[in-house]
Design an enzyme around this catalytic site. Structure first.
Site, PDB file in Angstrom:
ATOM      1  N   ASP A  53       0.807  -1.219   0.000  1.00  0.00           N
ATOM      2  CA  ASP A  53       0.000   0.000   0.000  1.00  0.00           C
ATOM      3  C   ASP A  53       0.846   1.278   0.000  1.00  0.00           C
ATOM      4  O   ASP A  53       1.858   1.355   0.709  1.00  0.00           O
ATOM      5  CB  ASP A  53      -0.852  -0.024   1.284  1.00  0.00           C
ATOM      6  CG  ASP A  53      -1.868   1.080   1.344  1.00  0.00           C
ATOM      7  OD1 ASP A  53      -2.837   1.019   0.577  1.00  0.00           O
ATOM      8  OD2 ASP A  53      -1.702   2.016   2.168  1.00  0.00           O
ATOM      9  N   GLU A  79       1.542  -0.430  -4.776  1.00  0.00           N
ATOM     10  CA  GLU A  79       0.693   0.696  -5.171  1.00  0.00           C
ATOM     11  C   GLU A  79       1.562   1.945  -5.214  1.00  0.00           C
ATOM     12  O   GLU A  79       2.154   2.324  -4.200  1.00  0.00           O
ATOM     13  CB  GLU A  79      -0.434   0.882  -4.161  1.00  0.00           C
ATOM     14  CG  GLU A  79      -1.420   1.944  -4.613  1.00  0.00           C
ATOM     15  CD  GLU A  79      -2.271   2.479  -3.486  1.00  0.00           C
ATOM     16  OE1 GLU A  79      -3.434   2.808  -3.738  1.00  0.00           O
ATOM     17  OE2 GLU A  79      -1.777   2.584  -2.351  1.00  0.00           O
ATOM     18  N   HIS A 132     -10.869  -1.325  -4.818  1.00  0.00           N
ATOM     19  CA  HIS A 132     -11.744  -0.838  -3.744  1.00  0.00           C
ATOM     20  C   HIS A 132     -11.708   0.675  -3.584  1.00  0.00           C
ATOM     21  O   HIS A 132     -12.417   1.212  -2.737  1.00  0.00           O
ATOM     22  CB  HIS A 132     -11.326  -1.515  -2.437  1.00  0.00           C
ATOM     23  CG  HIS A 132      -9.913  -1.150  -2.067  1.00  0.00           C
ATOM     24  ND1 HIS A 132      -8.815  -1.591  -2.784  1.00  0.00           N
ATOM     25  CD2 HIS A 132      -9.419  -0.353  -1.088  1.00  0.00           C
ATOM     26  CE1 HIS A 132      -7.719  -1.088  -2.261  1.00  0.00           C
ATOM     27  NE2 HIS A 132      -8.050  -0.322  -1.235  1.00  0.00           N
ATOM     28  N   ASP A 133     -10.874   1.365  -4.355  1.00  0.00           N
ATOM     29  CA  ASP A 133     -10.772   2.826  -4.252  1.00  0.00           C
ATOM     30  C   ASP A 133     -11.373   3.555  -5.447  1.00  0.00           C
ATOM     31  O   ASP A 133     -11.392   4.784  -5.468  1.00  0.00           O
ATOM     32  CB  ASP A 133      -9.289   3.248  -4.187  1.00  0.00           C
ATOM     33  CG  ASP A 133      -8.595   2.806  -2.917  1.00  0.00           C
ATOM     34  OD1 ASP A 133      -9.277   2.639  -1.892  1.00  0.00           O
ATOM     35  OD2 ASP A 133      -7.367   2.622  -2.949  1.00  0.00           O
TER      36      ASP A 133
HETATM   37  C1  NOJ Z   1      -4.480   3.011  -0.561  1.00  0.00           C
HETATM   38  C2  NOJ Z   1      -5.570   2.060  -0.261  1.00  0.00           C
HETATM   39  O1  NOJ Z   1      -5.918   1.356  -1.424  1.00  0.00           O
HETATM   40  C3  NOJ Z   1      -6.703   2.869   0.306  1.00  0.00           C
HETATM   41  O2  NOJ Z   1      -7.886   2.130   0.415  1.00  0.00           O
HETATM   42  C4  NOJ Z   1      -6.255   3.434   1.627  1.00  0.00           C
HETATM   43  O3  NOJ Z   1      -7.263   4.284   2.122  1.00  0.00           O
HETATM   44  C5  NOJ Z   1      -4.976   4.235   1.500  1.00  0.00           C
HETATM   45  N1  NOJ Z   1      -4.007   3.595   0.679  1.00  0.00           N
HETATM   46  C6  NOJ Z   1      -4.350   4.459   2.844  1.00  0.00           C
HETATM   47  O4  NOJ Z   1      -3.835   3.278   3.363  1.00  0.00           O
END
Ligand code: NOJ
Length: 574
Positions: A226, A282, A355-356
């Site tokens: 992440d 990510e 999920h984002d």
């Molecule tokens: C990226 C994640 O995909 C997201 O869901 C999260 O809120 C942020 N990083 C913070 O960890």
């Protein structure tokens, strides 16, 4: 026990060199033998909270994932990426971790987790965990100790300063939070409840590596890592170029700070090297041209989620929803092509949803497009670009955005932050809500739709987020029975890709890059060439000359014409 020794302070970070221990070859001509297990199967992303609830509490759990393994297997999946299931206060649905080596009771137990690994393995599926290492929860024991005084053993495990800067957190509001106990501010790139760890401290890094090795020793098949671009902070903390409100997104001042690769190379050596796993990081804002340093045999990770194609509506990595511009197809395609080119000698994680992000049927197609055709069209691209397709739960059913009619109905912390930002910029409640409806992360977090029973079979209790209104027609049970469903189209695409040397390894080339109507690209291996064509408009478009007369292998319309119909997608053999 495959534990690594980490010698505190003894690391000459910059002097290290690495070879890829598993020696995967991913050039366009890579043979089946040279291909790694995670290159030839797709990855299925599960958001456990919304997947299947086996206890009636309204939130999903690990036993729910175990129960659906046969379904997941039927999609042609080689790995499941689980978003965080560690102990967490759930301010950011698990991305605020309070214990890196324990399962949150809401999701189940460590025994459930071990059973999941074993049951998945029996089906030739690996479990991939999410590592959230830029920050912890403010309820983590490390932070509780750190904030207690300025001279405790963990005093500098987080980032403390006497004066704040103008940095704005990614979820809105200042990135600095005052702490009464220490009489100092701490930095939080995301929510106030997610303090950033201080990676400069070798003890912090060692603790993080130990936690990752704990899961690898239990048999996990890899990690999605992440927000990794934020772990290195600039050496001097100064105000960044101010936005209209005087603040500057923390992203613009801290993302991919020079020196970060030294940390990451150490991380690789201490955790990933020598393991039969994959890593996908990510990394919002790593430019396609910098990818070779980050991924592949000369890089750190096996794959990298960069955001250029999914954030094409934003001017830079700073995602301010109400400043989004309409997507220009040529820019979307250019982003994909740049990533395909930059990973020509490494490997790419192909994704349109997670999920984002909003659901792609709403995100990438003009208003009025047929949802089912659009879902199949995105899938056609997903399975025919070069790389590993990442399918997000529900994407294989053609899920659409769920627009709630009041800001209070949104659970997502960033939706509320974005709403406040829009209001502060002078938008009305209605205007601000419209952007939340379009971009909210809750669009992707509504419960999985299993059947036509109450709550779509997700829970016998009250679901934590409302089930989408379309669940009676868009669900696994209904789509299983319909040979023309999005679900069965995914399976056909998966079979096609997994059995095709051209799709697995062939070289990518884009045709008609300036077209604002069609996305056309070829995949070539030796004398074999496949061509994917997608019509992104709601009107008919002439078939490109190269394809005319070619054999159509698969498409979202059953027959073939010498023109492309609205939202038509097809794969041709040239
Ligand atoms: C990226 C994640 O995909 C997201 O869901 C999260 O809120 C942020 N990083 C913070 O960890």
């Amino acid at each position: 026990m495959n534990r690594r020794t980490f010698i505190k302070g003894a690391m000459a970070l910059t002097a290290l060199t690495f070879t890829n221990p598993t020696g995967f070859i991913c050039t366009p001509t890579a043979s089946a033998e040279a291909r790694r297990w995670w290159q030839s199967k797709e990855v299925y992303q599960i958001y456990p909270k919304s997947f299947l609830d086996t206890t009636g509490k309204g939130t999903g759990d690990l036993r729910g994932v175990i129960r659906k393994l046969d379904y997941i297997k039927s999609l042609g999946v080689g790995a499941i990426w689980l978003t965080p299931v560690y102990v967490s206060p759930m301010v950011d649905n698990g991305y605020d971790i309070a214990d890196y080596t324990a399962i949150d009771p809401r999701f189940g137990t460590l025994e459930d987790f071990d059973e999941l690994i074993a049951e998945a393995k029996a089906r030739d599926i690996r479990i991939v965990m999410d590592l959230v290492y830029n920050h912890t929860s403010n309820k983590h024991a490390w932070f509780i100790e750190s904030k207690a005084s300025r001279d405790n053993p963990k005093a500098d495990w987080y980032i403390w300063r006497d004066e704040p800067t103008n940095w704005r957190s990614i979820f809105g509001g200042s990135a600095w939070q005052w702490c009464e106990e220490r009489q100092q501010y701490y930095l939080h790139t995301f929510a106030t409840a997610q303090p950033d760890l201080n990676w400069e401290n070798p003890d912090v890094r060692r603790a993080l590596y130990d936690a990752a090795n704990f899961w690898l020793d239990r048999g996990v098949g890899g990690f999605r890592i992440d927000a990794i671009v934020y772990i290195k902070k600039p050496s001097v903390f100064a105000d960044g170029a101010p936005d209209s409100d005087g603040t500057c997104s923390v992203h613009n001042v801290t993302a991919a700070t020079p020196g970060i690769l030294d940390f990451l190379r150490e991380f690789k050596r201490e955790v990933f090297d020598g393991r039969d796993i994959f890593t996908v990081a990510e990394a919002n804002s790593v430019k396609p041209e910098d990818l070779p340093e980050w991924v592949g045999s000369q890089g750190v990770f096996d794959m990298l989620f960069e955001f250029s194609h999914v954030n094409v509506m934003f001017n830079n990595g700073d995602e301010v929803w109400h400043r989004a511009k309409p997507i220009k197809l040529s820019e979307f395609k250019a982003a994909l092509t740049a990533s395909q080119r930059a990973t020509r000698d490494s490997w790419y994680p192909i994704y349109f949803e997670n999920h984002d992000k909003p659901r792609s049927v709403n995100n990438f197609f003009p208003h009025g497009s047929d949802k089912k055709l659009a879902a199949k069209a995105m899938a056609t691209i997903l399975f025919t670009l070069r790389g590993t397709p990442f399918v997000y739960q529900g994407e294989e059913l053609g899920f659409a955005n769920a627009a709630f009619d009041s800001i209070d109905a949104y659970d997502d912390i960033s939706s509320r932050g974005q709403y406040d930002l829009a209001r502060a910029d002078g938008l009305s409640d209605k205007q601000a809500l419209r952007f939340v409806q379009k971009f909210s992360r809750d669009n992707a977090r509504t419960p999985m739709q299993w059947d036509t029973s109450a709550n779509a079979g997700f829970t016998s209790g009250t679901p934590w987020l409302p089930v989408h209104a379309d669940f009676k027609t868009c669900n696994v049970e209904v789509e299983e029975r319909d040979s023309d469903s999005v679900l069965n189209f995914y399976r056909r695409l998966s079979d096609l890709r997994n059995g095709s040397a051209v799709l697995l390894g062939g070289e990518y080339a884009e045709l008609y890059p300036d077209s604002e109507e069609l996305y056309v690209f070829t995949r070539t291996l030796g004398d074999k060439k496949l061509c994917t064509v997608v019509n992104f408009t709601t009107h008919e478009v002439k078939l490109p000359a190269q394809i005319s007369g070619a054999k159509k292998i698969l498409g979202n319309y059953a027959d073939a014409k010498n023109y492309l119909r609205a939202t038509e997608a097809a794969i041709y053999e040239l």
